[in-house]
Motif scaffolding. Structure first.
Motif, mmCIF file in Angstrom:
data_model
loop_
_atom_site.group_PDB
_atom_site.id
_atom_site.type_symbol
_atom_site.label_atom_id
_atom_site.label_comp_id
_atom_site.label_asym_id
_atom_site.label_seq_id
_atom_site.Cartn_x
_atom_site.Cartn_y
_atom_site.Cartn_z
ATOM 1 N N THR A 1 0.718 -1.053 0.006
ATOM 2 C CA THR A 1 0.034 0.031 0.128
ATOM 3 C C THR A 1 0.975 1.130 0.106
ATOM 4 O O THR A 1 2.025 1.239 0.596
ATOM 5 N N ALA A 2 0.566 2.106 -0.743
ATOM 6 C CA ALA A 2 1.046 3.628 -0.727
ATOM 7 C C ALA A 2 0.493 4.373 0.377
ATOM 8 O O ALA A 2 -0.707 4.601 0.357
ATOM 9 N N VAL A 3 1.419 4.971 1.178
ATOM 10 C CA VAL A 3 1.095 5.640 2.362
ATOM 11 C C VAL A 3 1.841 6.998 2.373
ATOM 12 O O VAL A 3 2.860 7.079 1.930
ATOM 13 N N ARG A 4 1.193 8.003 3.007
ATOM 14 C CA ARG A 4 1.940 9.251 3.382
ATOM 15 C C ARG A 4 3.113 8.849 4.315
ATOM 16 O O ARG A 4 2.957 8.334 5.162
ATOM 17 N N ARG A 5 4.227 9.554 4.097
ATOM 18 C CA ARG A 5 5.425 9.655 4.733
ATOM 19 C C ARG A 5 5.249 10.375 5.946
ATOM 20 O O ARG A 5 5.419 11.502 5.969
ATOM 21 N N VAL A 6 5.250 9.809 7.338
ATOM 22 C CA VAL A 6 4.938 10.372 8.473
ATOM 23 C C VAL A 6 6.248 10.296 9.445
ATOM 24 O O VAL A 6 6.781 9.174 9.194
ATOM 25 N N GLU A 7 6.306 11.223 10.474
ATOM 26 C CA GLU A 7 7.397 11.182 11.222
ATOM 27 C C GLU A 7 6.379 10.391 12.398
ATOM 28 O O GLU A 7 5.475 11.023 13.051
ATOM 29 N N ILE A 8 6.754 9.065 12.824
ATOM 30 C CA ILE A 8 5.963 8.404 13.879
ATOM 31 C C ILE A 8 5.944 9.191 15.134
ATOM 32 O O ILE A 8 7.124 9.269 15.637
ATOM 33 N N VAL A 9 4.951 9.211 15.959
ATOM 34 C CA VAL A 9 5.037 9.842 17.314
ATOM 35 C C VAL A 9 5.337 8.653 17.982
ATOM 36 O O VAL A 9 4.569 7.605 17.983
ATOM 37 N N PRO A 10 6.323 8.801 18.885
ATOM 38 C CA PRO A 10 6.863 7.320 19.379
ATOM 39 C C PRO A 10 5.673 7.152 20.759
ATOM 40 O O PRO A 10 6.376 6.633 21.877
ATOM 41 N N LEU A 11 4.583 6.685 20.417
ATOM 42 C CA LEU A 11 3.530 6.127 21.349
ATOM 43 C C LEU A 11 2.843 5.200 20.961
ATOM 44 O O LEU A 11 2.288 5.372 19.731
ATOM 45 N N GLU A 12 2.589 4.227 21.523
ATOM 46 C CA GLU A 12 1.526 3.090 21.389
ATOM 47 C C GLU A 12 0.224 3.675 22.160
ATOM 48 O O GLU A 12 0.430 3.768 23.412
ATOM 49 N N PHE B 1 4.398 12.257 31.300
ATOM 50 C CA PHE B 1 5.690 11.700 30.754
ATOM 51 C C PHE B 1 6.124 12.039 29.322
ATOM 52 O O PHE B 1 7.071 12.415 28.967
ATOM 53 N N ALA B 2 4.846 11.725 28.508
ATOM 54 C CA ALA B 2 4.975 11.963 27.082
ATOM 55 C C ALA B 2 5.537 13.575 26.655
ATOM 56 O O ALA B 2 6.246 13.657 25.914
ATOM 57 N N LYS B 3 5.026 14.396 27.615
ATOM 58 C CA LYS B 3 5.397 15.877 27.316
ATOM 59 C C LYS B 3 6.688 16.150 27.849
ATOM 60 O O LYS B 3 7.320 16.764 27.177
ATOM 61 N N ALA B 4 6.957 15.651 29.024
ATOM 62 C CA ALA B 4 8.330 16.062 29.810
ATOM 63 C C ALA B 4 9.465 15.316 28.720
ATOM 64 O O ALA B 4 10.444 15.747 28.887
ATOM 65 N N LEU B 5 9.116 14.175 28.287
ATOM 66 C CA LEU B 5 10.240 13.785 27.294
ATOM 67 C C LEU B 5 10.120 14.303 25.690
ATOM 68 O O LEU B 5 10.850 13.633 24.934
ATOM 69 N N LYS B 6 9.280 15.080 25.762
ATOM 70 C CA LYS B 6 9.177 15.746 24.550
ATOM 71 C C LYS B 6 8.811 14.746 23.529
ATOM 72 O O LYS B 6 9.183 14.860 22.247
ATOM 73 N N LEU B 7 8.072 13.609 23.936
ATOM 74 C CA LEU B 7 7.331 12.758 22.641
ATOM 75 C C LEU B 7 6.407 13.276 22.050
ATOM 76 O O LEU B 7 6.298 12.986 20.574
ATOM 77 N N ALA B 8 5.568 13.972 22.514
ATOM 78 C CA ALA B 8 4.509 14.868 21.764
ATOM 79 C C ALA B 8 4.165 16.206 22.659
ATOM 80 O O ALA B 8 4.569 16.113 23.629
ATOM 81 N N THR B 9 3.534 16.969 22.069
ATOM 82 C CA THR B 9 3.003 18.562 22.606
ATOM 83 C C THR B 9 1.838 18.130 23.230
ATOM 84 O O THR B 9 1.070 17.208 22.821
ATOM 85 N N ALA B 10 1.579 19.040 24.081
ATOM 86 C CA ALA B 10 0.013 18.994 24.784
ATOM 87 C C ALA B 10 -0.949 18.938 23.737
ATOM 88 O O ALA B 10 -1.915 18.138 23.861
ATOM 89 N N ARG B 11 -0.734 19.716 22.762
ATOM 90 C CA ARG B 11 -1.859 19.819 21.446
ATOM 91 C C ARG B 11 -1.877 18.782 21.061
ATOM 92 O O ARG B 11 -2.988 18.210 20.677
#
Ligand code: UDP
Length: 274
Positions: free
Chosen positions: A114-125, A171-181
Motif C-alpha cells: 500500500t502507498a501511504v503518506r510518509r510520516v514521522e511516527i509519534v513514539p507512542l503506542e 511523561f510524554a510531554k516531559a520527554l518531548k515525545l509529543a506536545t500537549a496539543r
C-alpha cells in the motif's frame, strides 16, 4: 501539485505503479496519469517492510506473514496474514477517514502493498480498551472480560529495548515525545476511532475488546498511521466469546490462520485465494 483522492485504476508495470488520480490544474481537478517508482527499502520491522518511492512524501508498506509476540521473544508465521492485514487496514482506514479522522492511507497497490503518506511516527503506542484483558487485567487484577464503565486510553513509550513501558501524558510531554496539543488531538482521534471500529466489528459479529494504534506527523498535522488488524486488536466472537485475533498465536490456542481468514470474510474483504 497535490495528488487527489479520486484514484480509479492501478497496475504494476515493471516496478513502477501506474495510476490515475484527480490532480489540481489551476482551479480545475483533472484526471492525470501518475507513475510512482518503488525505490530501496527504508526499514524492516517485525510485521512490515517499508520502501521509499520517488516521491519524498510517499512510502510503500509491504505486509509480511511474520508474527512476533512478547517483544519479539516468540516468533512464527501466520500464513496469509500479510494480505489480510493489508486489506483490513486499508478498508478500515478509508472508513475512519470518511468519518473525519485523517489517515496515512493513499492507495492499495496489490494484496500486500500500500502507498501511504510518509510520516514521522509519534513514539507512542496508543491503547484504547472497552473490556479488561491482557496486560490491563494482569496489572490491575481485573478479570478478563470485565466490561469497563467507559472506554479508557493508555500510552506506552515505543522503545523495544525498554519493552515499550507504560507512561502517562505528562511523561510524554516531559520527554518531548509529543506536545500537549498533539496529545489532545491523539486522544480525541483515538476515542473516535474506537467508536467507528466498534460499529464496524459488531456488524461482523465481533466485540472490540481493545486495540493499539499509532499516529504520525505529516507536514505538522497529526494523522493515523501504522495498521488496524487482528495483530493489533482483541476481537471476540459476539456469540461464543471465542478469541479471533493474535491472542490465538500469543497463547498457543491453535486455529490462528482460520481466525484471521474468518475476520477478513466477516468484514466482507475480498481476498485473492492462494
Ligand atoms: N498491542 C499491540 N502491540 C503491542 C502491544 C499491544 O498491537 O506491542 C495490542 C494488543 O493486540 C491488544 C492491545 O494492544 O489488542 C492491548 O494489549 P495489552 O496492553 O493488553 O498487551 P498484551 O496483553 O498484548 O501484552
Amino acid at each position: 501539485m497535490r495528488k487527489g483522492k479520486g484514484v480509479f485504476k492501478l497496475n504494476k508495470l515493471k516496478g513502477a505503479f501506474v495510476f490515475f488520480a484527480f490532480q489540481n490544474a489551476g482551479n480545475d481537478l483533472v484526471w492525470r496519469k501518475n507513475e510512482m517508482q518503488k525505490c530501496e527499502q527504508l526499514y524492516e520491522g517485525k510485521a512490515k517492510k517499508v520502501f521509499l518511492t520517488d516521491d519524498p512524501d510517499i512510502l510503500i508498506v509491504s505486509y509480511k506473514d511474520d508474527a512476533t509476540a512478547f517483544n519479539g521473544l516468540k516468533k512464527g508465521t501466520i500464513v496469509g496474514k500479510g494480505a489480510i492485514n493489508n486489506r483490513m487496514t486499508n478498508s478500515l482506514f478509508q472508513k475512519i477517514e470518511k468519518e473525519g479522522v485523517p489517515t496515512h492511507f493513499i492507495q492499495e497497490l496489490n494484496d500486500r502493498e500500500t502507498a501511504v503518506r510518509r510520516v514521522e511516527i509519534v513514539p507512542l503506542e496508543v491503547i484504547v480498551r472497552n473490556v479488561a484483558a491482557g496486560s490491563f487485567s494482569k496489572r490491575l487484577g481485573v478479570e478478563e472480560g470485565t466490561v469497563l464503565a467507559e472506554p479508557t486510553i493508555e500510552f506506552s513509550y515505543k522503545n523495544d529495548e525498554l519493552g515499550d513501558p507504560l507512561i502517562n501524558s505528562h511523561f510524554a510531554k516531559a520527554l518531548k515525545l509529543a506536545t500537549a496539543r498533539e496529545i489532545e488531538i491523539i486522544e480525541k482521534y483515538a476515542f473516535q476511532v474506537n467508536e467507528i471500529l466498534k460499529v464496524e466489528y459488531l456488524k461482523a459479529g465481533l466485540r472490540l475488546i481493545d486495540f493499539k494504534i499509532e499516529f504520525g506527523r505529516f507536514h505538522g498535522k497529526i494523522i493515523l498511521a501504522d495498521e488496524i488488524s487482528p495483530d493489533t486488536c482483541r476481537l471476540w466472537d459476539v456469540e461464543s466469546g471465542e478469541k479471533m485475533d493474535k491472542d490465538r498465536f500469543r497463547r498457543d490456542l491453535g486455529g490462528v490462520e482460520d481466525a484471521y481468514i474468518q475476520v477478513a470474510k466477516r468484514l466482507g474483504l475480498e481476498m485473492e485465494s492462494k
